[in-house]
Motif scaffolding. Sequence first.
Motif, PDB file in Angstrom:
ATOM      1  N   ASP A   1       0.829  -1.209   0.000  1.00 39.30           N
ATOM      2  CA  ASP A   1       0.000   0.000   0.000  1.00 39.30           C
ATOM      3  C   ASP A   1       0.865   1.261   0.000  1.00 39.30           C
ATOM      4  O   ASP A   1       0.635   2.196  -0.771  1.00 39.30           O
ATOM      5  CB  ASP A   1      -0.864   0.019   1.269  1.00 39.30           C
TER       6      ASP A   1
ATOM      7  N   GLU B   1      -4.895  -6.918  -4.202  1.00 43.14           N
ATOM      8  CA  GLU B   1      -5.626  -6.263  -3.112  1.00 43.14           C
ATOM      9  C   GLU B   1      -5.080  -4.853  -2.859  1.00 43.14           C
ATOM     10  O   GLU B   1      -5.847  -3.898  -2.713  1.00 43.14           O
ATOM     11  CB  GLU B   1      -5.521  -7.104  -1.833  1.00 43.14           C
TER      12      GLU B   1
ATOM     13  N   LEU C   1      -6.232  -2.362  -5.443  1.00 41.86           N
ATOM     14  CA  LEU C   1      -7.636  -1.931  -5.315  1.00 41.86           C
ATOM     15  C   LEU C   1      -7.812  -0.809  -4.284  1.00 41.86           C
ATOM     16  O   LEU C   1      -8.864  -0.178  -4.239  1.00 41.86           O
ATOM     17  CB  LEU C   1      -8.544  -3.120  -4.983  1.00 41.86           C
ATOM     18  N   ASN C   2      -6.793  -0.559  -3.488  1.00 40.04           N
ATOM     19  CA  ASN C   2      -6.845   0.612  -2.601  1.00 40.04           C
ATOM     20  C   ASN C   2      -6.321   1.879  -3.282  1.00 40.04           C
ATOM     21  O   ASN C   2      -6.304   2.941  -2.662  1.00 40.04           O
ATOM     22  CB  ASN C   2      -6.046   0.349  -1.319  1.00 40.04           C
TER      23      ASN C   2
ATOM     24  N   GLY D   1      -7.011 -14.251  -0.008  1.00 42.15           N
ATOM     25  CA  GLY D   1      -8.293 -13.631  -0.308  1.00 42.15           C
ATOM     26  C   GLY D   1      -8.133 -12.137  -0.543  1.00 42.15           C
ATOM     27  O   GLY D   1      -7.336 -11.481   0.124  1.00 42.15           O
ATOM     28  N   VAL D   2      -8.883 -11.621  -1.490  1.00 45.27           N
ATOM     29  CA  VAL D   2      -8.890 -10.176  -1.758  1.00 45.27           C
ATOM     30  C   VAL D   2     -10.108  -9.586  -1.046  1.00 45.27           C
ATOM     31  O   VAL D   2     -11.245  -9.938  -1.350  1.00 45.27           O
ATOM     32  CB  VAL D   2      -8.915  -9.912  -3.277  1.00 45.27           C
ATOM     33  N   ARG D   3      -9.830  -8.719  -0.062  1.00 41.59           N
ATOM     34  CA  ARG D   3     -10.879  -8.289   0.867  1.00 41.59           C
ATOM     35  C   ARG D   3     -11.577  -6.993   0.476  1.00 41.59           C
ATOM     36  O   ARG D   3     -12.563  -6.607   1.099  1.00 41.59           O
ATOM     37  CB  ARG D   3     -10.270  -8.107   2.275  1.00 41.59           C
ATOM     38  N   ASN D   4     -11.043  -6.296  -0.507  1.00 42.72           N
ATOM     39  CA  ASN D   4     -11.554  -4.947  -0.772  1.00 42.72           C
ATOM     40  C   ASN D   4     -12.187  -4.804  -2.157  1.00 42.72           C
ATOM     41  O   ASN D   4     -12.095  -3.754  -2.789  1.00 42.72           O
ATOM     42  CB  ASN D   4     -10.423  -3.929  -0.590  1.00 42.72           C
ATOM     43  N   LEU D   5     -12.856  -5.878  -2.600  1.00 42.90           N
ATOM     44  CA  LEU D   5     -13.547  -5.792  -3.895  1.00 42.90           C
ATOM     45  C   LEU D   5     -14.645  -4.731  -3.870  1.00 42.90           C
ATOM     46  O   LEU D   5     -15.055  -4.245  -4.921  1.00 42.90           O
ATOM     47  CB  LEU D   5     -14.129  -7.150  -4.290  1.00 42.90           C
TER      48      LEU D   5
END
Lengths: 350, 350
Positions: free
Chosen positions: B219, B243, B246-247, B273-277
């Motif tokens: 990030d 992930e 996506l931020n 796992g991608v948490r911020n779809l």
Amino acid sequence: MGDEVVESREWYLAGYSTEGVPTSDHLKLRTVSLSLADDSIPDNHLAVETLLLSVDPYLRGRITGTSEGLFISQYQLNQVITVFAVVRVIRSKDSKYSEGDILLNPNAPVAEYSIVPSSQITRKIDTSNGISLSDYLGSLGVPGFAAWVGIEVLADPKPGSNVFISAASGAVGINAGQLAKIRGCRVIGSTGSDDKVKLIKEEFGYDDGFNYNKESDFDAALSKYFPDGIDVYFDNVGGEMLEAVLNHVNKHARIPLCGMISQYNKVWTEREGVRNLLNMVGKQVRMEGFMLESYWHRFGDFAKDMEKYLQEGKVKSKNKINIGIEGFLESLNSLFSSSNIGKVVVQVKA
Amino acid sequence: MGDEVVESREWYLAGYSTEGVPTSDHLKLRTVSLSLADDSIPDNHLAVETLLLSVDPYLRGRITGTSEGLFISQYQLNQVITVFAVVRVIRSKDSKYSEGDILLNPNAPVAEYSIVPSSQITRKIDTSNGISLSDYLGSLGVPGFAAWVGIEVLADPKPGSNVFISAASGAVGINAGQLAKIRGCRVIGSTGSDDKVKLIKEEFGYDDGFNYNKESDFDAALSKYFPDGIDVYFDNVGGEMLEAVLNHVNKHARIPLCGMISQYNKVWTEREGVRNLLNMVGKQVRMEGFMLESYWHRFGDFAKDMEKYLQEGKVKSKNKINIGIEGFLESLNSLFSSSNIGKVVVQVKA
């Protein structure tokens, strides 16, 4: 009404809420005095009374105080919050509108009375066409338009396509399912109770459906309901259900992401990770998030379709009308429970 | 060559490998005898010797023995495996081809010699145009075409767009970065060593890049390299990097999913796992997986562009040529380590 001052109840933002459902710590009701006297209303403004308020899941994204997720503009602390609403003109300083006109304001204060710039108004409602006022906030409003964009513009399914819709008995889901049926698709919905499964099948033409609260294994449920795989998934919930769907997608499946109601009340690091995005490569899946702000130029096409469908009975609407502005917070939270069916509207004044 | 029998070494599938990198338990080398005699070659078939074998990450998906992830056809147990290859005709039973012709076979046995239907051949190579044979497997082959589909067809970036490419020094990444530069984009890459960061900047025109092995916080790295956000993410790795991206996506960002090399050697429930779809909704992101099988009708357009770029020096190629068919397994596994740069090719015969 010359120097009339009214007491107007309104909901305002008392504090941001990053996690869990919003409470009375975050949204509070207060009473303000508002002058509706002629000289209190600027040119090109309208004094209106609120008839119906639209209650939609995306509002949750406006009180997080963070810039992620839905990325929509945040309500301001201590200010009245705003939503889509049907309002009636009390006094007009714009020659286009007259006292008694019933109008749509997409940015209306959640208040009994307000004075707003007439430029905010997007539509004058013709009350003689047989369409109920609450439908302008439901099938003809935000949820109906979201359903139309997702099905007609993004998914664009062929007749016979296998379409899955989550939160199927919600305001968006009901409309999305019916639009997919009009397209000749096989439509299956998931929803949160047996009664709601019955409802989507019997009232809204879904071919079948299941109660996700009774399925311990979403994969197994989807295997059962989609023996030929999923061509379109209209996603209203995200998380675990989205992951399960990605194990059942057909080649070139399309997944419009309308919202992720299972994820709104969590900070992002606590959300459920989707582990099988690799399936999108092999199955060549297109997943696309959308917000209505990018599609207003299509609203006329949508409204023309949807008015016809409503008048012909091809789309049936379902509106849950909660009486009284004091119930706004409770109505908002009902969207995040399994209790909700169809479009939730708060009736402020008849 | 009348009744010639050759000893031909070939790689075959000894066992499926669901997890971890494939080993000699899964892919084995053996020697078979093959008659290249005239009466051993059916009509419309060719006897060929293999010159160059293409080694690509997607091959990992052909030995999992499972039907998920890349969803591509599995190699058969005990059978020779097949890949893209450059071959030379030894004997032809098709009047279109003559001894000595150099051909592309997208379905060539990983063997020193083979007899194949001439219908498999997709191209006769003109060796006089200044393009190296290995480029037909690199910039003009699977990785170059994948880069072209992702950038030109799916991402379609505007000049000035902020483009991020993962596995930037890999065979696909090198081509994708250069194609995005030709489009006038600002291009940043992530790769697995400082040397490779230097390489993509100095040799392949990337504006900047970073070594993901040195970044504990993706990030923060993306904040630094994309102060104006990401418009296009060409994803070759999936997982944690996806992930993080996506931020940082801008509104209407596009994410072509070319592959997910970080995820290939794991069973799906063990993947990240991608948490911020949910960010895809608010930012209206389109994420789309693709496989070249759906784009062969565009191959001619691609090849025309790419040959011109190579001849003009606008695209530089980088091919790692490993000598000897016995090194095929090691070459395949080099794709999953940080050591690999550019296109990996196994040279069987000069």
